[in-house]
Design a protein around this motif. Structure first.
Motif, mmCIF file in Angstrom:
data_model
loop_
_atom_site.group_PDB
_atom_site.id
_atom_site.type_symbol
_atom_site.label_atom_id
_atom_site.label_comp_id
_atom_site.label_asym_id
_atom_site.label_seq_id
_atom_site.Cartn_x
_atom_site.Cartn_y
_atom_site.Cartn_z
ATOM 1 N N MET A 1 0.548 -1.214 0.260
ATOM 2 C CA MET A 1 -0.101 -0.126 -0.230
ATOM 3 C C MET A 1 0.885 1.504 -0.025
ATOM 4 S SD MET A 1 -3.602 -0.776 2.121
ATOM 5 C CE MET A 1 -4.210 0.232 1.975
ATOM 6 N N GLY A 2 2.178 1.320 0.843
ATOM 7 C CA GLY A 2 2.538 2.188 0.531
ATOM 8 C C GLY A 2 3.322 2.563 -0.682
ATOM 9 N N ASN A 3 3.991 1.575 -1.854
ATOM 10 C CA ASN A 3 4.755 2.109 -2.380
ATOM 11 C C ASN A 3 2.930 1.842 -3.887
ATOM 12 O OD1 ASN A 3 6.862 0.710 -2.220
ATOM 13 N ND2 ASN A 3 5.900 -1.873 -2.685
ATOM 14 N N SER A 4 2.295 1.761 -3.654
ATOM 15 C CA SER A 4 0.674 2.536 -4.277
ATOM 16 C C SER A 4 0.977 3.258 -4.199
ATOM 17 C CB SER A 4 -0.363 1.513 -4.208
ATOM 18 O OG SER A 4 -0.309 -0.153 -4.755
ATOM 19 N N LEU A 5 0.749 3.875 -2.977
ATOM 20 C CA LEU A 5 0.557 5.038 -2.064
ATOM 21 C C LEU A 5 1.906 6.376 -3.126
ATOM 22 C CD1 LEU A 5 -0.649 7.228 -0.892
ATOM 23 C CD2 LEU A 5 0.899 6.778 0.947
ATOM 24 N N ILE A 6 3.082 5.696 -2.927
ATOM 25 C CA ILE A 6 3.660 6.833 -3.507
ATOM 26 C C ILE A 6 3.556 7.264 -4.855
ATOM 27 C CG2 ILE A 6 6.657 7.060 -4.374
ATOM 28 C CD1 ILE A 6 6.665 5.045 -1.421
ATOM 29 N N ILE B 1 -6.450 8.204 -8.465
ATOM 30 C CA ILE B 1 -7.113 7.174 -8.718
ATOM 31 C C ILE B 1 -6.659 6.124 -10.284
ATOM 32 C CG2 ILE B 1 -9.503 5.409 -9.140
ATOM 33 C CD1 ILE B 1 -10.731 8.071 -8.254
ATOM 34 N N TYR B 2 -6.026 6.889 -11.340
ATOM 35 C CA TYR B 2 -5.517 5.785 -12.416
ATOM 36 C C TYR B 2 -3.711 5.896 -12.052
ATOM 37 C CZ TYR B 2 -3.004 6.458 -16.498
ATOM 38 O OH TYR B 2 -1.567 5.594 -17.173
ATOM 39 N N GLY B 3 -3.439 6.103 -11.033
ATOM 40 C CA GLY B 3 -2.129 5.466 -10.833
ATOM 41 C C GLY B 3 -2.366 4.494 -9.739
ATOM 42 N N TRP B 4 -2.953 4.372 -8.726
ATOM 43 C CA TRP B 4 -3.519 3.496 -8.186
ATOM 44 C C TRP B 4 -3.593 2.536 -8.133
ATOM 45 C CZ3 TRP B 4 -2.955 3.921 -1.995
ATOM 46 C CH2 TRP B 4 -3.316 2.683 -1.778
ATOM 47 N N ASN B 5 -5.058 2.283 -9.097
ATOM 48 C CA ASN B 5 -5.095 1.286 -10.133
ATOM 49 C C ASN B 5 -4.490 0.778 -11.073
ATOM 50 O OD1 ASN B 5 -6.945 0.822 -8.469
ATOM 51 N ND2 ASN B 5 -8.770 2.676 -9.857
ATOM 52 N N MET C 1 -9.074 -0.393 -0.615
ATOM 53 C CA MET C 1 -10.161 0.977 -1.404
ATOM 54 C C MET C 1 -10.175 1.519 -0.211
ATOM 55 S SD MET C 1 -13.722 -1.398 -2.448
ATOM 56 C CE MET C 1 -13.832 -2.234 -0.898
ATOM 57 N N VAL C 2 -9.422 1.580 0.520
ATOM 58 C CA VAL C 2 -8.851 2.641 1.593
ATOM 59 C C VAL C 2 -8.737 4.200 1.368
ATOM 60 C CG1 VAL C 2 -8.787 3.574 4.182
ATOM 61 C CG2 VAL C 2 -9.766 1.682 4.171
ATOM 62 N N PRO C 3 -7.583 4.086 0.772
ATOM 63 C CA PRO C 3 -6.937 5.683 0.309
ATOM 64 C C PRO C 3 -7.828 6.240 -0.718
ATOM 65 C CG PRO C 3 -5.400 4.096 0.491
ATOM 66 C CD PRO C 3 -6.800 3.617 0.181
#
Length: 278
Positions: free
Chosen positions: A74-79, A206-210, A255-257
């Motif tokens: 999740m940290g990697n996805s957030l960055i 959202i584009y980057g997260w997915n 889904m939280v962030p």
């Protein structure tokens, strides 16, 4: 504004409630599945109310995983999502500013070349992009995850259209007051663009997260996996055993962030879509 009264009002609200329930029900089932035991999920009928395994399942999801802990993914996805969103917005703002307010040869040609890249998604140019990133030694790195995805023709086009609606008198007044181009950009254009920036930030985050395909291609180190990759890796293949409560808990955590970003920036997001500040 047209207002519905009587039966029309009730039917409208009923339709909205049914639509929300239809969309929310699968999310509710995923949450329930994340709070029960694996046996309760496998053995029908599946429960419709949360169980008593919430803390255990979510702790296991955050600290465990197939190849890496969910908290790390999740940290990697957030960055990655933050880097893509902020990078796209910064580059698009500067490119739109240059196209609208600077006169140089080939200005319109460069804009249309940028616009034509909308026809070339990542999947089409993924092989040469991978080769460039590999040659620069950016595999298994945040730079490799972010840099190839930070150019955005859509955002450039939207900012260009907005800048073209800004009265020329503002630029003239700034010039008379002795403000240079970048002073005009930072002190006038950026504050006027804040709702547009907010709307684009939500969409681009959202584009980057997915993102799934690009991280899957350039990351071989499990510590660089994103949460979307992690969910896919948790699904069993063949006769493998799957702990479904952990998978469902990971899905809920993923889904939280995005939900926090959408809810936290809801007002600015809606204003950025429906109005332009001048």
């Amino acid at each position: 504004m047209v207002e519905k009264r009587g039966a029309g009002l009730w039917l409208t609200h009923l339709g909205l409630i049914v639509g929300v329930a239809f969309i929310f029900f699968p999310i509710w089932l995923a949450f329930v599945a994340s709070t029960v035991t694996n046996t309760e999920i496998i053995r029908p009928p599946m429960p419709l109310w949360p169980g008593d395994q919430f803390v255990e399942n979510y702790t296991r999801a955050l600290t465990a995983g197939v190849n890496a802990p969910v908290a790390l993914m999740m940290g990697n996805s957030l960055i990655m999502a933050m880097g893509i969103a902020l990078g796209k917005i910064a580059i698009s703002l500067l490119s739109a500013f240059a196209i609208v307010y600077f006169r140089f040869p080939g200005r319109k040609l460069f804009f249309w070349l940028i616009f034509l890249t909308l026809m070339l998604p990542v999947e089409v140019r993924i092989v040469p992009t991978y080769e460039v990133i590999a040659n620069f030694g950016m595999l298994n790195s945040y730079q490799g995850l972010i840099l190839p995805l930070i150019a955005s023709a859509t955002a450039t086009f939207l900012f260009r259209q907005f800048f073209m609606t800004v009265p020329d008198e503002l630029a003239e007044a700034a010039r008379v007051d002795g403000a240079g181009p970048m002073r005009f950009f930072f002190d006038i254009l950026l504050p006027m663009s804040r709702t547009n920036i907010a709307a684009l930030f939500v969409i681009l985050f959202i584009y980057g997260w997915n993102q799934y395909l690009w991280p899957l291609l350039i990351t071989t180190d499990p510590s660089m996996n994103t949460i979307v990759m992690g969910i896919k890796q948790m699904f069993p293949s063949g006769d493998d055993f799957a702990h479904w409560p952990t998978i469902m808990a990971t899905s809920i955590l993923a889904m939280v962030p995005p939900v926090i970003v959408v809810v936290g920036m809801q007002k600015l997001f809606i204003r950025g879509l429906v109005e332009s500040e001048k």
